[in-house]
Enzyme design. Sequence first.
Site, short mmCIF file in Angstrom:
data_model
loop_
_atom_site.label_atom_id
_atom_site.label_comp_id
_atom_site.label_asym_id
_atom_site.label_seq_id
_atom_site.Cartn_x
_atom_site.Cartn_y
_atom_site.Cartn_z
N HIS A 57 0.86 -1.18 0.00
CA HIS A 57 0.00 0.00 0.00
C HIS A 57 0.90 1.23 0.00
O HIS A 57 1.83 1.31 0.79
CB HIS A 57 -0.91 -0.01 1.23
CG HIS A 57 -2.07 0.93 1.10
ND1 HIS A 57 -1.91 2.29 1.13
CD2 HIS A 57 -3.39 0.70 0.91
CE1 HIS A 57 -3.09 2.86 0.98
NE2 HIS A 57 -4.01 1.92 0.84
N ARG B 251 -6.36 9.71 -0.94
CA ARG B 251 -5.92 10.13 -2.27
C ARG B 251 -7.10 10.27 -3.21
O ARG B 251 -7.13 11.15 -4.07
CB ARG B 251 -4.90 9.12 -2.83
CG ARG B 251 -3.48 9.39 -2.32
CD ARG B 251 -2.52 8.29 -2.74
NE ARG B 251 -2.85 7.03 -2.09
CZ ARG B 251 -2.99 5.87 -2.70
NH1 ARG B 251 -2.83 5.79 -4.00
NH2 ARG B 251 -3.29 4.78 -2.02
#
Lengths: 503, 235
Positions: A228, A244
């Site tokens: 990740h 994000r």
Amino acid sequence: MQKVLIIGSGGAALAAAVSAKENGAEVIVVGKEYPTRSQTCMAQGGINAALYAPDSIEQHIADTLAAAKGLANEEAVTLMCQQAPSAIAWLDAIGTPFSRTPTKQIAQRRLGGASHPRACYAQDYTGLKILHTLYDYANKLGVTFVNEHFLLELLTNEQKQVCGALFYDIRNGRVESIQASSVILATGGYSKLYHTHSTNSKAATGDGIVAAAKVGAKLSNMEFIQFHPTALKSSSILISESARGAGGKLLNSSKERFVDELKPRDEVSLAIYRQMQAGQEIFLDIRHLGEEFITKELPQERKLALLYENVDPLTELLPIKPAAHYTMGGISVDLKMQSTLKGLYAVGECSESRVHGANRLGGNSLLEIIVFGKIAGENAAKNKQEVFVCSEEKILHAKEKLQKLFTKNPTKNIYDTRKTLGDLFYEKCGIERSEKELQTLLQKIEEIQNSLNDYGIEDKAHNYNTNIVDYFEFENILYIAKEVATAALKNDTSVGAHRRSEK
Amino acid sequence: MKITIRRGDTPETFEVASVLTLLEALEEIKQKQDASLSFSHGCRSSVCGSCAVRVNGKEVLACAHKVEDGDEVEPLRNLPVLRDLVVDAEKALQTNIRAKAWLQEYSDMALSDEDEQRNALQSDCILCGSCYSACPVFSVNEAFLGPFALTRDWKYVVDPREASPKSKIDAIQQNGVWDCTLCNECTLVCPQEISPKQDIEKLRAKSAQFGYSDPSFGSFDGGFGNNFNDGTLQF
């Protein structure tokens, strides 16, 4: 009545359990923790489903296949994506509290690699709320739970059919056998191989995968480990991709952007890794999203950043690094979630169901556990296999092995070696791997395996001995380590999360 | 720094390096000093609910508590201690079943954002058991349903998708909603900032709508509800 034994008690296990129960089977769920403490509760971002135009099931399939880089099976991906809308409808019908839009639709957000906002979510508690709703529903149906039992081995009959398992009862130290007409493994992944460099719970040690491999089930894609992009730098605590998705930016030491933040995880992680190799520090910037948004949509992130990094994301940059997050590899299964062994099914992160291929899309793992969990439960419930009676010999053998562990005194510390191994894997089998480094790694793994006799348990108590649980997990991780490093060495093609370098 | 951990009947003191969280301190002790120290943990992100303990008399998640010199750590109350800081949560979890904490009958309707906000907080519960431990009612009534099961019930009662809220209201009349003393201890310790006390008050109002009333009304028991009688309803 068919008796279905489900090992593991997270989201995949619960989806399988309620489905097997609805298909008329007697169901018993056996886990090493309690159901609501599983890895599923940590999933934050969402669960994918093409619910509303202009998004479409075809787009969902195409995005999933593209991220998988040719290593997914189109039939399996199609099955998962087609059933996604009905999976969401089912979760809604059992009471899952999804976030909603002002027009009374289920709210969706865009995660990396998705062509549309497709991830249905419940703030950043999506996994937690799905897991707890499944648990409540399992209670409604009267599913039997046996908690705090550690899987020791799977039982097979003379025809190599799997028909039960042996467990170590953590509370009293006894060995117990449970027989069934079919067994579903839903024991999770193995990201904790990377130890402190993983976002996962302590429990992600691949226990079911090891047990399945030891009785001859086929494993596949073990070298594919998803890193990740945004774990907190010092603690590897996950900062959800939704940060994000909502417009969070990745910056280097010069406060410059260097990658499209919404690319799939393998690409973003690689870009971060390359920056870090060049001496840059990397930060996630969500300051511009504002207090109202962060408090409503990302409540966990601020709390965790303050606690672990002493950084307030409202006003400061978050120091991050990529960390092992999800393991694409596992027990190879067909479209019925059946392994290569009769009577043995696998679902969720412990399985390799050919939907994630070389890189899993955010939002597809929660989807997989629901859609395929239900399929696993249904097929296991229909599996007409007689309940086999386990021979006393096997139980005696397992007891003898335990007895030995309780009588010997270790000279080496499992905790130190777990950390060493985790650091080594992050360095040599992380985002980039070279032949030379993988060979060194394999040599080190073999050294540890050859000295296994020097390891053991310091705590000799029979009641609630967590030292022995840590030891079992240590043995499992060591087995997984060899599988991963061997598969990574064998595969000299860079694809998705498996990137070979020439160093 | 030094911290004290209750192990069985005896407190034991350990020296720990300057560490961030109590969970990290416990892990350091287990890995370097005493492998027999027993505690539960999982996600270290305050979401799995495994690591609730009491520190200096208050329930906390070990992974979210910054350790301080002199901290006194002990297991949760109101549950059997299995070893050191590990408690047996089975009995507490059974309260969810006794309270019928699930969606009984689905009513197919599209929820609005406001509908979802009605129980967004209650559905943040991680079943860590902190509220169960802090609740003083268990010392007088072991059969009490307790704070988290009642909050869980409210979560479904208030959900417009629940076509049968009465099924839950019926399930919480005995050893349930009226047995709470509204002391608010549960609210003060909840790591998710849920207030079971407020949910219990709302469940009482809802119970009244379904024709139930406080069985202690008309009996002079000092406001302790039916803890000292057989729990039958008095209309």
